[in-house]
Design a protein around this motif. Sequence first.
Motif, mmCIF file in Angstrom:
data_model
loop_
_atom_site.group_PDB
_atom_site.id
_atom_site.type_symbol
_atom_site.label_atom_id
_atom_site.label_comp_id
_atom_site.label_asym_id
_atom_site.label_seq_id
_atom_site.Cartn_x
_atom_site.Cartn_y
_atom_site.Cartn_z
ATOM 1 N N LEU A 239 8.605 3.427 -4.775
ATOM 2 C CA LEU A 239 7.752 5.458 -5.494
ATOM 3 C C LEU A 239 6.446 4.726 -6.440
ATOM 4 N N ASP A 240 7.118 3.766 -7.618
ATOM 5 C CA ASP A 240 6.839 3.147 -9.575
ATOM 6 C C ASP A 240 5.317 2.266 -8.600
ATOM 7 N N GLU A 241 5.613 1.936 -7.357
ATOM 8 C CA GLU A 241 4.207 0.948 -7.163
ATOM 9 C C GLU A 241 3.421 1.473 -6.235
ATOM 10 N N GLY A 242 3.526 2.860 -5.689
ATOM 11 C CA GLY A 242 2.508 3.894 -5.248
ATOM 12 C C GLY A 242 2.435 4.401 -4.061
ATOM 13 N N ALA A 243 4.113 3.977 -3.200
ATOM 14 C CA ALA A 243 4.400 4.020 -1.675
ATOM 15 C C ALA A 243 4.393 5.223 -2.262
ATOM 16 N N SER A 244 4.296 5.978 -0.433
ATOM 17 C CA SER A 244 4.402 7.430 -0.641
ATOM 18 C C SER A 244 5.460 7.503 1.243
ATOM 19 N N GLY B 222 1.249 -1.120 0.327
ATOM 20 C CA GLY B 222 0.428 0.255 0.195
ATOM 21 C C GLY B 222 1.081 1.004 -0.151
ATOM 22 N N ARG B 223 0.019 2.308 1.451
ATOM 23 C CA ARG B 223 1.389 2.830 1.062
ATOM 24 C C ARG B 223 2.817 3.304 1.759
#
Length: 333
Positions: free
Chosen positions: A292-297, A260-261
């Motif tokens: 980051l490319d996979e949507g984590a922040s 997820g994040r």
Amino acid sequence: MEFTGGERLETRITSADVGKRVSVRYVTDSAAAGGRFTDAVGVLTSWDGGVVTITRKSGETVRIAELRLVAGKVVPPAPARRRGPAATFPELSRAAARAWQPVESEALGGWTLRAAGGFTRRANSVLPAGDPGLPVAEALEVAREWYADRKLPAYVQTATGAEGTQELLCAELERLGWRPEVTAELRIAALAPLADREPGPVEVRLSRDPDEPWMRRYQRFAGEGPAVRHVLTAGPSVWFASVAGTGEVPAAIGRCVVDGRWAGFMAVEVDPAQRRRGLATAVMTALARRALDEGASAAWLQVESDNDGARAMYERMGFAVHHHYQHYRQAEA
């Protein structure tokens, strides 16, 4: 309790405040012996038999004779937002558990019994995420038998130092004769600044599985059984990084689990002969960019409290302590 401005010091806490975060001032020794004032901040975990017990955020227990209290008050819970992203203890606890999965597990009410052939305490300890459905002493006995059946010592993983952590459970474990063997920090940071770092001239290779050279660099692998690969490869989205060395063993490695994040960083190791070349930064930067490319922040990692070198490095990278965790084991009779 007022410590400044010349106002009167007062003890504004009672036994009814057990479970709340407090700040107290007390005398360390008798006044006749030249005792001095000192302070303690943490969760009030017991007030019994004339002794006040406070658990600090690090998990350290402070016991104070009631007669030595000079002042005390209830204070607000530690803020959820630190220098990293906003995060709650339950959210981080679940992410950390998914990133380091045991070979087998069994529910005991709101507790989870975890085993992985003895490979790391994290994968071979009770995770108490709720009410076990039994008195704590009985639940611990069930856990001891479960681990004994697997020829493993029983550990309980607890957390301290953030809102919703388990200081009261820690106090109960200590009352029942369990003692912490290892204390570690869970640190958090924003992910983008880590990914924006300059990785340097080295090439970092990413893969979905740890190859044999990667495993040879991993210091925990030696002497462990097949559970190692299971624990390392299980998780929502797992990545392994390596930097080639002069021989068959990589100069540096790392592991990241994207969930997820959150991006969790583990197993970051560098050949001692190759340290201070920025290899750990290169590994973490490459993994952060993939996350980051996979949507984590947001990022998290765990580091033992006595590992001063790693703690200093992660501090420079922007990781701040969110909470501490401990592994309790019953003391030998």
